[in-house]
Every structure is written in structure tokens, then in C-alpha cells.
Enzyme design. Structure first.
Site, PDB file in Angstrom:
ATOM      1  CG  ASP A   1      -1.706   7.591   0.306  1.00 47.13           C
ATOM      2  OD1 ASP A   1      -0.613   8.068  -0.030  1.00 47.13           O
ATOM      3  OD2 ASP A   1      -2.732   7.646  -0.410  1.00 47.13           O
TER       4      ASP A   1
ATOM      5  CG  ASP B   1      -1.608   1.207   1.533  1.00 52.32           C
ATOM      6  OD1 ASP B   1      -2.314   1.671   0.634  1.00 52.32           O
ATOM      7  OD2 ASP B   1      -1.485   1.737   2.663  1.00 52.32           O
TER       8      ASP B   1
ATOM      9  CD  GLN C   1      -4.491   7.605  -4.389  1.00 54.57           C
ATOM     10  OE1 GLN C   1      -4.942   8.725  -4.218  1.00 54.57           O
ATOM     11  NE2 GLN C   1      -3.610   7.072  -3.541  1.00 54.57           N
TER      12      GLN C   1
HETATM   13 MG   LIG Z   1      -3.022   3.013   3.483  1.00 56.44          MG
END
Ligand SMILES: [Mg+2]
Length: 208
Positions: A11, A9, A58
Site C-alpha cells: 500500500d 511494500d 496488515q
Molecule cells: Mg506502505
């Protein structure tokens, strides 16, 4: 040794999650990359049998917070930073799509062009399938792991027939509690660690 595909992943796992990174004009000032993520991905990519790809949901695109081009720009910027540190990931994938259920829950119009029932958004495995295809790997023939800071990341690994590793940082206590409960029933497929370096160690310890 089996070939291994590791999805990771973005973020909250590689970089600090500031919420829709790229949405603000000064997003570069908000970009902080965790040193443990650099070390961990490096450890993995030093093994010739391991391929690492980044896969990020996103939804900010569907929300209109940022453009698809901006997501690509942010990804390229993080990729450039990693390369400066000698870290080469095998691919970058993002899902701009959200489900109808997501749209309703989050007040988006169901006619929004990014609302689509497909298997791209985690915890579905579309991004991993695409990565495997691009790397000439067959998901059924390899080991798959997914590393991330949310339950959907862990579930993506499991849904792909592999394992999920939660990185328990300071910001994701809620997901830690969720995944801890899941892990009690699924000790062999779910791991919880403090950082990406430790996630890498687990994956590499399974390869010998
Ligand atoms: Mg994340």
C-alpha cells in the site's frame, strides 16, 4: 553476481494507499496500481539473479476492519493484475500481527489473538526471512533491499543487513522527512527516489 532479494511494500508503493484496502465492499473500485511500480518490478524480475517479494503489514486484521481472507483476496487481485502486465513476483507475505505496544497505543485489547510479539511486522524481518527460506536463499549470503513508502520499509531492509529505498510520492511527506534525516547518517544504506522504476535502477546499478 550476488543473488538479490528485493522486498517491496504494497500500500502506497505498488498501489495507492486508501487505508485498509479491502475493508470496504467496493474496494475494487479503490484499487489503483502505480504504473511506475509495474515498470520497476518488471525491470527487477527480468534479471535472473533478482527475486522480488511483496511484504505488507496488515494491522487492519487485528483492528477487525477486514479478515485475513480479504487480505489474501486483495493480494491475489493485485498479483493477477501484475501478471496481466507480464510481471511475476516470487511471493506475497503479510503480517496480521501487531505488538503489545501497538495494541496499547491503538486501543486494541492485549488479548486480541493478533497481538503477538514476533518478528513478522515491519520493521522486523520475519517476512523477508520467510521469503528467503521459501526461495532457498540465505539472507547472510545475498544482497537485500526493501522498497516502500514509510520509514519502517526502509528500516526493514537495513535490519535484514541490506539497504532501504524510500519512494517519495505525494502522500508521504512525513515519512520522507523522517527518512531524509536517517539517510544523512547512513548514505550508503538509505536511498530516496521518486518512484519504483528509479528504485529498480538503483538496485540494478549495484549489481554490475
Ligand atoms: Mg506502505
Amino acid at each position: 553476481m550476488d543473488k538479490i532479494l528485493v522486498g517491496i511494500d504494497r500500500d502506497g508503493t505498488i498501489n495507492r494507499d486508501v487505508g485498509y484496502l479491502g475493508a470496504k465492499q467496493n474496494w475494487k473500485d479503490e484499487l489503483f496500481i502505480y504504473p511506475d511500480a509495474i515498470e520497476g518490478i518488471k525491470l527487477l524480475t527480468e534479471n535472473p539473479d533478482v527475486k522480488v517479494v511483496v511484504a505488507t503489514n496488515q494491522a487492519g486484521i487485528a483492528h477487525g476492519f477486514l479478515s485475513e481472507e480479504k487480505v489474501k483476496e486483495v493480494n491475489a487481485s493485485i498479483d493477477a493484475y501484475l501478471k496481466e502486465k507480464g510481471v511475476y513476483v516470487a511471493g506475497w507475505y503479510y503480517s496480521p500481527f501487531v505488538s503489545t505496544a501497538y495494541a496499547i497505543e491503538n486501543g486494541l485489547s492485549v488479548t486480541n489473538p493478533w497481538v503477538k510479539e514476533n518478528d513478522m511486522r515491519k520493521p522486523c524481518t520475519g517476512m523477508l526471512k520467510q521469503a528467503a527460506h521459501d526461495l532457498s536463499m540465505i539472507l547472510d549470503d545475498i544482497k537485500v533491499y526493501f522498497i516502500g513508502d514509510k520509514d519502517v520499509d526502509v528500516l526493514t531492509g537495513i535490519n535484514a543487513g541490506g539497504a532501504g529505498i524510500l519512494v517519495h510520492r505525494a502522500h508521504n511527506q512525513k515519512h520522507y522527512e523522517l527518512v531524509k534525516r536517517l539517510a544523512e547518517k547512513n548514505t550508503r544504506k538509505i536511498f530516496i527516489v521518486k518512484n519504483v522504476r528509479k528504485a529498480a535502477k538503483i538496485i540494478l546499478s549495484h549489481t554490475v
